[in-house]
Scaffold this motif. Structure first.
Motif, short mmCIF file in Angstrom:
data_model
loop_
_atom_site.label_atom_id
_atom_site.label_comp_id
_atom_site.label_asym_id
_atom_site.label_seq_id
_atom_site.Cartn_x
_atom_site.Cartn_y
_atom_site.Cartn_z
N VAL A 20 64.01 5.59 66.83
CA VAL A 20 65.35 5.86 66.27
C VAL A 20 65.21 6.63 64.97
O VAL A 20 65.98 7.56 64.68
CB VAL A 20 66.11 4.53 66.04
CG1 VAL A 20 67.44 4.81 65.35
CG2 VAL A 20 66.35 3.82 67.37
N ASP A 21 64.21 6.25 64.17
CA ASP A 21 63.92 6.96 62.93
C ASP A 21 63.64 8.43 63.21
O ASP A 21 64.14 9.33 62.51
CB ASP A 21 62.71 6.29 62.27
CG ASP A 21 62.55 6.67 60.81
OD1 ASP A 21 62.34 7.86 60.54
OD2 ASP A 21 62.60 5.77 59.96
N LEU A 79 62.30 1.10 66.36
CA LEU A 79 62.75 1.53 65.04
C LEU A 79 62.19 2.92 64.72
O LEU A 79 62.91 3.80 64.23
CB LEU A 79 62.28 0.52 63.99
CG LEU A 79 62.67 0.75 62.53
CD1 LEU A 79 62.81 -0.60 61.83
CD2 LEU A 79 61.61 1.56 61.79
N ALA A 80 60.90 3.14 65.02
CA ALA A 80 60.29 4.44 64.74
C ALA A 80 60.90 5.54 65.59
O ALA A 80 61.08 6.67 65.12
CB ALA A 80 58.78 4.36 64.96
N ALA A 140 56.22 0.50 58.12
CA ALA A 140 57.10 1.64 58.39
C ALA A 140 57.11 2.64 57.25
O ALA A 140 57.63 3.75 57.39
CB ALA A 140 58.53 1.15 58.66
N THR A 194 62.28 9.36 54.32
CA THR A 194 63.04 8.58 55.31
C THR A 194 62.31 8.42 56.64
O THR A 194 62.78 7.69 57.51
CB THR A 194 64.41 9.24 55.58
OG1 THR A 194 64.20 10.54 56.16
CG2 THR A 194 65.21 9.39 54.29
N PRO A 244 67.33 -2.55 65.90
CA PRO A 244 66.50 -1.43 65.46
C PRO A 244 67.29 -0.24 64.93
O PRO A 244 66.83 0.46 64.03
CB PRO A 244 65.71 -1.05 66.72
CG PRO A 244 66.48 -1.61 67.86
CD PRO A 244 67.13 -2.85 67.34
N THR A 274 59.19 7.67 59.53
CA THR A 274 58.09 6.76 59.86
C THR A 274 57.19 7.46 60.88
O THR A 274 57.67 7.98 61.87
CB THR A 274 58.61 5.45 60.47
OG1 THR A 274 59.36 4.75 59.49
CG2 THR A 274 57.46 4.57 60.94
N ILE A 289 64.72 -1.83 55.55
CA ILE A 289 64.60 -2.44 56.88
C ILE A 289 64.88 -3.93 56.82
O ILE A 289 65.61 -4.48 57.66
CB ILE A 289 63.20 -2.15 57.45
CG1 ILE A 289 63.09 -0.66 57.81
CG2 ILE A 289 62.92 -3.02 58.68
CD1 ILE A 289 61.69 -0.22 58.14
N ALA A 292 66.73 0.99 61.26
CA ALA A 292 66.32 2.38 61.01
C ALA A 292 67.25 3.04 60.00
O ALA A 292 66.80 3.79 59.12
CB ALA A 292 66.30 3.16 62.32
N LYS A 312 61.40 1.81 52.08
CA LYS A 312 61.32 1.53 53.52
C LYS A 312 61.38 0.03 53.82
O LYS A 312 62.25 -0.41 54.59
CB LYS A 312 60.06 2.16 54.10
CG LYS A 312 60.22 3.56 54.59
CD LYS A 312 61.09 3.62 55.85
CE LYS A 312 61.19 5.01 56.41
NZ LYS A 312 62.05 5.06 57.61
#
Length: 417
Positions: free
Chosen positions: A174-175, A171-172, A353, A142, A108, A144, A322, A112, A318
């Protein structure tokens, strides 16, 4: 040595985090959508002037530099609650979830990074010839929006493996962390070190008090006062005030102590997530998404390279970033997907995302200033691109969900025995 699998079984802590988030963010996503729809209807109605009047009304003491508009309070104040919950999520993921170990965190995290780098690159390529400050918006595509993404996922992806759902959530998160770093580093103007230092002292005092086993009513009141002080001082320092929320969330212990069923971070998250998802973020949407969507306004946004770069970054950049980043992890670590997954699943999550609503709107306002032409065009682009990403990602996940539900058919569409 057994072959390494991407998106394999979750740790107990990771699975608990996923289920907690799914339960809460589903309702939050719906309320967020309601807030955005009300804003759009209000701003495009015969009462549009009243929307502007309410949004621009100034409230708060000027002596403390807190004379903000109602929209400013929604952005700087209410979003601090949202970022506090994000900080708690991050702490739980780092200590007890999928970010605890490098082997589970790498996918992830790299995904990200790819999901941020490619949209930013596409934005820069579209705006290379710009003569104004257009490149300040490189970070807008960038982000999400975890609430919107989870809401769509919960509706159309109920039969998807939990590991894939956890991938989207991690992932979100970390984003969000990377977005927070960008906000703190790139969009900080006029830094005042004294106020920043005072804010960090308040955060440190909060960190010490939050570790008290049974603080009692007086202790809870002191925690709230310290959090408000940290927020106000951070706002005065020139660093965006939402950063205080993240720092406060990261101070909470994420492991249960002896004799406790839940950690402090879990208890705080359960207490404040409803406030964030049910009130703070929807009210922010109400005062951030109200843009005119007349034919002329949309046409102006379509002609603006800034809006073009944002839309292209969210809808195309995005999923491309990913999917490419995840494939590179598999390629260079010689790992393969878990048996119940297919690369189409990862691609569908990448499409979803591209919903960049909340943090994208915040970064856009920080980059260009509320009410500026680029800011208005960005809002149109974010709304249209996020809607497109939700429809494409939702359709792709619904199709994959049907594949996973079919008896005797594997995720790759082949018959199994």
């Amino acid at each position: 040595m057994p072959q390494r699998r991407l998106f394999a079984a979750l740790t107990p802590g990771g699975e608990r985090n996923v289920l907690d988030t799914l339960r809460a963010e589903r309702t939050g996503g719906v309320l967020l959508l309601i807030g955005a729809v009300i804003a759009l209807l209000w701003a495009n109605s015969p009462w549009a002037a009243s929307y502007a009047t309410v949004s621009e009304r100034v409230i708060g003491p000027a002596a403390l530099h807190l004379d903000l508009t109602v929209a400013g309070w929604a952005t700087d104040g209410l979003l601090a609650v949202f970022f506090f919950v994000v900080g708690l999520e991050l702490k739980r993921e780092i200590v007890a979830g999928e970010l605890r170990e490098a082997r589970t965190a790498v996918v992830p995290v790299v995904a990200a990074l790819g999901g941020m780098a490619v949209p930013a690159l596409l934005f820069v390529l579209v705006n290379l010839g710009a003569t104004d400050d257009a490149l300040r918006g490189w970070a807008v595509p960038t982000a999400t929006d975890i609430a919107f993404a989870v809401a769509v996922l919960s509706v159309v992806g109920r039969s998807l493996p939990t590991s894939l759902r956890a991938f989207l959530l991690t992932l979100a998160v970390v984003d969000d962390l990377l977005g927070i770093v960008v906000i703190a580093v790139v969009y900080t103007d006029g830094l005042h070190l004294v106020w920043l230092g005072a804010s960090l002292v308040a955060v440190a005092a909060f960190a010490a008090l939050v570790r008290v086993r049974r603080p009692g009513p007086a202790g809870h009141a002191a925690l709230l006062l310290l959090a408000l002080a940290a927020w106000g001082l951070m706002h005065a320092s020139g660093v965006h005030a939402t950063i205080a929320g993240v720092l406060l969330g990261l101070t909470a212990p994420a492991l249960p102590r002896a004799g406790e069923d839940q950690s402090v971070a879990e208890r705080l998250e359960h207490r404040w997530r409803p406030v964030s998802a049910g009130f703070a973020v929807p009210v922010f949407a109400l005062f951030a998404a109200g843009v005119p969507l007349s034919g002329g306004a949309v046409a102006d946004a379509v002609r603006d390279p800034v809006a073009q770069g944002v839309a292209l970054g969210l809808v195309v950049g995005k999923p491309l970033g990913i999917l490419a980043a995840t494939w590179l992890v598999a390629r260079f670590t010689r790992a393969s997907l878990a048996p119940d997954l297919h690369w189409r699943d990862v691609g569908a999550v990448g499409l979803l995302a591209g919903i960049g609503f909340t943090v994208s709107l915040l970064i856009g306002e920080l980059a260009f200033g509320a009410g500026s032409p680029h800011d208005e065009h960005l809002k149109v682009a974010i709304l249209l691109a996020s809607t497109t990403a939700a429809l494409l990602g939702g359709a792709a996940l619904a199709w994959r969900d049907r594949q996973h539900r079919q008896p005797g058919v594997g995720p790759r569409g082949t018959r199994t025995r």
